[in-house]
Design a protein around this motif. Structure first.
Motif, PDB file in Angstrom:
ATOM      1  N   ALA A 189      10.268  18.552 -21.790  1.00  0.00           N
ATOM      2  CA  ALA A 189       9.501  18.588 -23.039  1.00  0.00           C
ATOM      3  C   ALA A 189       8.199  19.339 -22.870  1.00  0.00           C
ATOM      4  O   ALA A 189       7.779  20.086 -23.775  1.00  0.00           O
ATOM      5  N   GLN A 190       7.531  19.192 -21.729  1.00  0.00           N
ATOM      6  CA  GLN A 190       6.263  19.888 -21.504  1.00  0.00           C
ATOM      7  C   GLN A 190       6.444  21.397 -21.605  1.00  0.00           C
ATOM      8  O   GLN A 190       5.620  22.092 -22.206  1.00  0.00           O
ATOM      9  N   VAL A 191       7.508  21.910 -21.015  1.00  0.00           N
ATOM     10  CA  VAL A 191       7.775  23.351 -21.077  1.00  0.00           C
ATOM     11  C   VAL A 191       8.168  23.762 -22.489  1.00  0.00           C
ATOM     12  O   VAL A 191       7.685  24.772 -23.021  1.00  0.00           O
ATOM     13  N   VAL A 192       9.035  22.974 -23.141  1.00  0.00           N
ATOM     14  CA  VAL A 192       9.506  23.315 -24.488  1.00  0.00           C
ATOM     15  C   VAL A 192       8.344  23.348 -25.477  1.00  0.00           C
ATOM     16  O   VAL A 192       8.197  24.298 -26.253  1.00  0.00           O
ATOM     17  N   PHE A 193       7.475  22.330 -25.448  1.00  0.00           N
ATOM     18  CA  PHE A 193       6.369  22.282 -26.393  1.00  0.00           C
ATOM     19  C   PHE A 193       5.372  23.414 -26.119  1.00  0.00           C
ATOM     20  O   PHE A 193       4.810  23.993 -27.054  1.00  0.00           O
ATOM     21  N   THR A 194       5.127  23.732 -24.853  1.00  0.00           N
ATOM     22  CA  THR A 194       4.193  24.815 -24.528  1.00  0.00           C
ATOM     23  C   THR A 194       4.729  26.156 -25.006  1.00  0.00           C
ATOM     24  O   THR A 194       3.995  26.961 -25.590  1.00  0.00           O
ATOM     25  N   ALA A 195       6.011  26.419 -24.787  1.00  0.00           N
ATOM     26  CA  ALA A 195       6.603  27.699 -25.197  1.00  0.00           C
ATOM     27  C   ALA A 195       6.696  27.807 -26.710  1.00  0.00           C
ATOM     28  O   ALA A 195       6.426  28.867 -27.285  1.00  0.00           O
ATOM     29  N   THR A 196       7.058  26.706 -27.378  1.00  0.00           N
ATOM     30  CA  THR A 196       7.230  26.759 -28.834  1.00  0.00           C
ATOM     31  C   THR A 196       5.913  26.610 -29.581  1.00  0.00           C
ATOM     32  O   THR A 196       5.909  26.570 -30.815  1.00  0.00           O
ATOM     33  N   ARG A 197       4.814  26.542 -28.869  1.00  0.00           N
ATOM     34  CA  ARG A 197       3.506  26.681 -29.532  1.00  0.00           C
ATOM     35  C   ARG A 197       3.430  28.060 -30.186  1.00  0.00           C
ATOM     36  O   ARG A 197       2.682  28.284 -31.127  1.00  0.00           O
ATOM     37  N   PHE A 198       4.227  28.991 -29.666  1.00  0.00           N
ATOM     38  CA  PHE A 198       4.287  30.345 -30.207  1.00  0.00           C
ATOM     39  C   PHE A 198       5.365  30.408 -31.287  1.00  0.00           C
ATOM     40  O   PHE A 198       6.510  30.017 -31.059  1.00  0.00           O
ATOM     41  N   SER A 199       5.025  30.940 -32.446  1.00  0.00           N
ATOM     42  CA  SER A 199       5.977  30.985 -33.555  1.00  0.00           C
ATOM     43  C   SER A 199       7.182  31.851 -33.249  1.00  0.00           C
ATOM     44  O   SER A 199       8.238  31.670 -33.838  1.00  0.00           O
ATOM     45  N   GLY A 200       7.046  32.786 -32.335  1.00  0.00           N
ATOM     46  CA  GLY A 200       8.173  33.630 -31.963  1.00  0.00           C
ATOM     47  C   GLY A 200       9.183  32.915 -31.098  1.00  0.00           C
ATOM     48  O   GLY A 200      10.204  33.497 -30.731  1.00  0.00           O
ATOM     49  N   VAL A 201       8.910  31.656 -30.761  1.00  0.00           N
ATOM     50  CA  VAL A 201       9.838  30.873 -29.933  1.00  0.00           C
ATOM     51  C   VAL A 201      10.198  29.597 -30.673  1.00  0.00           C
ATOM     52  O   VAL A 201       9.329  28.816 -31.037  1.00  0.00           O
ATOM     53  N   GLN A 202      11.481  29.393 -30.908  1.00  0.00           N
ATOM     54  CA  GLN A 202      11.961  28.163 -31.527  1.00  0.00           C
ATOM     55  C   GLN A 202      12.621  27.229 -30.525  1.00  0.00           C
ATOM     56  O   GLN A 202      12.549  26.013 -30.661  1.00  0.00           O
ATOM     57  N   LYS A 203      13.268  27.825 -29.522  1.00  0.00           N
ATOM     58  CA  LYS A 203      13.972  27.013 -28.532  1.00  0.00           C
ATOM     59  C   LYS A 203      13.806  27.628 -27.138  1.00  0.00           C
ATOM     60  O   LYS A 203      13.372  28.776 -26.998  1.00  0.00           O
ATOM     61  N   VAL A 204      14.176  26.827 -26.142  1.00  0.00           N
ATOM     62  CA  VAL A 204      14.034  27.253 -24.742  1.00  0.00           C
ATOM     63  C   VAL A 204      15.371  27.065 -24.027  1.00  0.00           C
ATOM     64  O   VAL A 204      16.029  26.035 -24.173  1.00  0.00           O
ATOM     65  N   ARG A 205      15.749  28.079 -23.272  1.00  0.00           N
ATOM     66  CA  ARG A 205      16.901  28.006 -22.373  1.00  0.00           C
ATOM     67  C   ARG A 205      16.363  27.955 -20.939  1.00  0.00           C
ATOM     68  O   ARG A 205      15.515  28.769 -20.572  1.00  0.00           O
ATOM     69  N   PHE A 206      16.839  27.010 -20.149  1.00  0.00           N
ATOM     70  CA  PHE A 206      16.306  26.816 -18.804  1.00  0.00           C
ATOM     71  C   PHE A 206      17.200  27.450 -17.740  1.00  0.00           C
ATOM     72  O   PHE A 206      18.433  27.384 -17.818  1.00  0.00           O
ATOM     73  N   GLU A 207      16.534  28.040 -16.747  1.00  0.00           N
ATOM     74  CA  GLU A 207      17.191  28.509 -15.535  1.00  0.00           C
ATOM     75  C   GLU A 207      16.414  27.996 -14.333  1.00  0.00           C
ATOM     76  O   GLU A 207      15.195  27.828 -14.402  1.00  0.00           O
ATOM     77  N   ILE A 208      17.119  27.721 -13.257  1.00  0.00           N
ATOM     78  CA  ILE A 208      16.499  27.338 -11.983  1.00  0.00           C
ATOM     79  C   ILE A 208      16.929  28.351 -10.936  1.00  0.00           C
ATOM     80  O   ILE A 208      18.135  28.536 -10.691  1.00  0.00           O
ATOM     81  N   ASP A 209      15.961  29.031 -10.355  1.00  0.00           N
ATOM     82  CA  ASP A 209      16.234  30.068  -9.350  1.00  0.00           C
ATOM     83  C   ASP A 209      17.273  31.074  -9.847  1.00  0.00           C
ATOM     84  O   ASP A 209      18.172  31.490  -9.112  1.00  0.00           O
ATOM     85  N   GLY A 210      17.151  31.443 -11.121  1.00  0.00           N
ATOM     86  CA  GLY A 210      18.004  32.480 -11.680  1.00  0.00           C
ATOM     87  C   GLY A 210      19.347  32.009 -12.196  1.00  0.00           C
ATOM     88  O   GLY A 210      20.121  32.815 -12.724  1.00  0.00           O
ATOM     89  N   LYS A 211      19.650  30.722 -12.075  1.00  0.00           N
ATOM     90  CA  LYS A 211      20.943  30.206 -12.522  1.00  0.00           C
ATOM     91  C   LYS A 211      20.759  29.308 -13.745  1.00  0.00           C
ATOM     92  O   LYS A 211      19.860  28.470 -13.771  1.00  0.00           O
ATOM     93  N   ALA A 212      21.630  29.485 -14.756  1.00  0.00           N
ATOM     94  CA  ALA A 212      21.547  28.695 -15.974  1.00  0.00           C
ATOM     95  C   ALA A 212      21.723  27.210 -15.660  1.00  0.00           C
ATOM     96  O   ALA A 212      22.558  26.833 -14.833  1.00  0.00           O
ATOM     97  N   VAL A 213      20.934  26.368 -16.332  1.00  0.00           N
ATOM     98  CA  VAL A 213      20.987  24.923 -16.114  1.00  0.00           C
ATOM     99  C   VAL A 213      21.882  24.288 -17.170  1.00  0.00           C
ATOM    100  O   VAL A 213      21.641  24.447 -18.372  1.00  0.00           O
ATOM    101  N   ARG A 214      22.882  23.574 -16.722  1.00  0.00           N
ATOM    102  CA  ARG A 214      23.761  22.819 -17.617  1.00  0.00           C
ATOM    103  C   ARG A 214      23.467  21.320 -17.533  1.00  0.00           C
ATOM    104  O   ARG A 214      23.536  20.621 -18.532  1.00  0.00           O
ATOM    105  N   GLN A 215      23.168  20.847 -16.334  1.00  0.00           N
ATOM    106  CA  GLN A 215      22.747  19.471 -16.124  1.00  0.00           C
ATOM    107  C   GLN A 215      21.479  19.510 -15.289  1.00  0.00           C
ATOM    108  O   GLN A 215      21.448  20.146 -14.234  1.00  0.00           O
TER     109      GLN A 215
END
Length: 336
Positions: A189-215
């Protein structure tokens, strides 16, 4: 000069005037077409900015509806969204604009709920700067005011790419180390709220060390796709005050905006001055409530008896017994 020479000279001048007029007409026709092409150093016309990049879009406020207001004072109309904006990247080959600073917010935790804190970042990498500021953690002043973070120390931002209002945030492996399910959801949530403070961002997709996070993490927080603020209502305070921010210096009238999810969309805002005197206490109604988060935007006149450290408190009256229930507090410097 004899008459023959004079006749030749006059004929020559006449031909020159005719040729000049013939050249002028097509130039005037071109000028009247009204067509303008902006050309960069690569020689190609640039009519729109690139659709992808690390800093695409504009930064806006978190309000999710029309403005609500207090029962005693009407809401002051806002002509622009109060959140800061993230500048578009410069076209390739174009000149680099002079650096400017942008005031934004990063989201720490107050108790177990997200809480914004002010930060200043340098354009054009505003969203990147905000996330790096988040990863650096709260200041000593903010820690003394109970602000904490669930993000493990040493977490690094590897990259940030924004496309179609989705920010792909790639973080180092330290980000998902340790912690239970509440800690995992809080740091997301901390990352999502910080990124979506910008109107150009509605959602966040997470990656860890370049790999998409599913769990995410050992607790297995499922991330089937990009996530937004609505996915973290459990770690959002019932009243999220987006402005003013912790440590701000304010004067009357005080402008407060944010979102709320309270019973019948009603809550109260109280201003306490340096003398512990209640300078204002007003009833506020958000655009929605009782399970649905709505926006609010109010201007509160107050009367302080002394300037200095004060407090803005959001609370509601318990539907059961009418007792005040504090939702959140924002330490401020309150001026008379």
């Amino acid at each position: 000069m004899n008459s023959e020479h004079l006749r030749v000279a006059r004929a020559s001048r006449h031909r020159t005037l005719v040729l000049s007029a013939a050249l002028t007409v097509p130039l005037l026709a071109l000028a009247g077409c009204g067509t303008t092409t902006t050309t960069g150093s690569n020689g190609a016309g640039q009519s729109t900015p690139p659709s992808t990049g690390t800093e695409t879009g504009t930064q806006t406020g978190p309000g999710e509806g029309t403005s609500g207001g207090t029962s005693g004072a009407p809401t002051t109309p806002r002509s622009t969204d109060p959140r800061p904006s993230a500048p578009l990247p410069s076209p390739r080959g174009g000149s680099t604009p002079a650096a400017r600073t942008v005031r934004t917010a990063v989201y720490f935790l107050h108790g177990e709920k997200v809480s914004p804190a002010p930060r200043t970042v340098t354009a054009p990498t505003t969203a990147t700067g905000a996330l790096r500021a988040l990863l650096a953690g709260p200041s000593s002043f903010e820690r003394r005011q109970g602000r904490t973070t669930a993000i493990p120390s040493g977490t690094r931002l590897r990259s940030l790419v924004i496309h179609d209002r989705v920010a792909t945030v790639d973080l180092s492996g330290r980000y998902d180390d340790g912690g239970g399910s509440l800690s995992m959801r809080a740091r997301l949530a901390q990352v999502v709220f910080t990124a979506t403070r910008f109107s150009g961002v509605q959602k966040v997709r997470f990656e860890i060390d370049g790999k998409a996070v599913r769990q995410f993490g050992g607790e297995g927080v499922v991330l089937n796709g990009p996530v937004g603020r609505a996915d973290f209502e459990d770690v959002s305070p019932a009243v999220l005050m987006e402005s003013p921010l912790i440590g701000d210096t304010v004067r009357t009238p005080l402008w407060v905006w944010g979102t709320a999810n309270t019973f019948e969309a009603v809550f109260r805002l109280k201003v306490t001055d340096a003398a512990k005197h209640t300078a204002a206490d007003v009833r506020v109604r958000a655009t929605s409530g009782t399970g649905t988060r709505g926006g609010f935007d109010v201007t509160i006149p107050y009367r302080a008896t002394r300037s200095g450290p004060g407090l803005l408190t959001a609370y509601f009256l318990s539907p059961k017994d009418g007792r005040p229930v504090t939702v959140d507090t924002v330490p401020l410097t309150v001026n008379r």
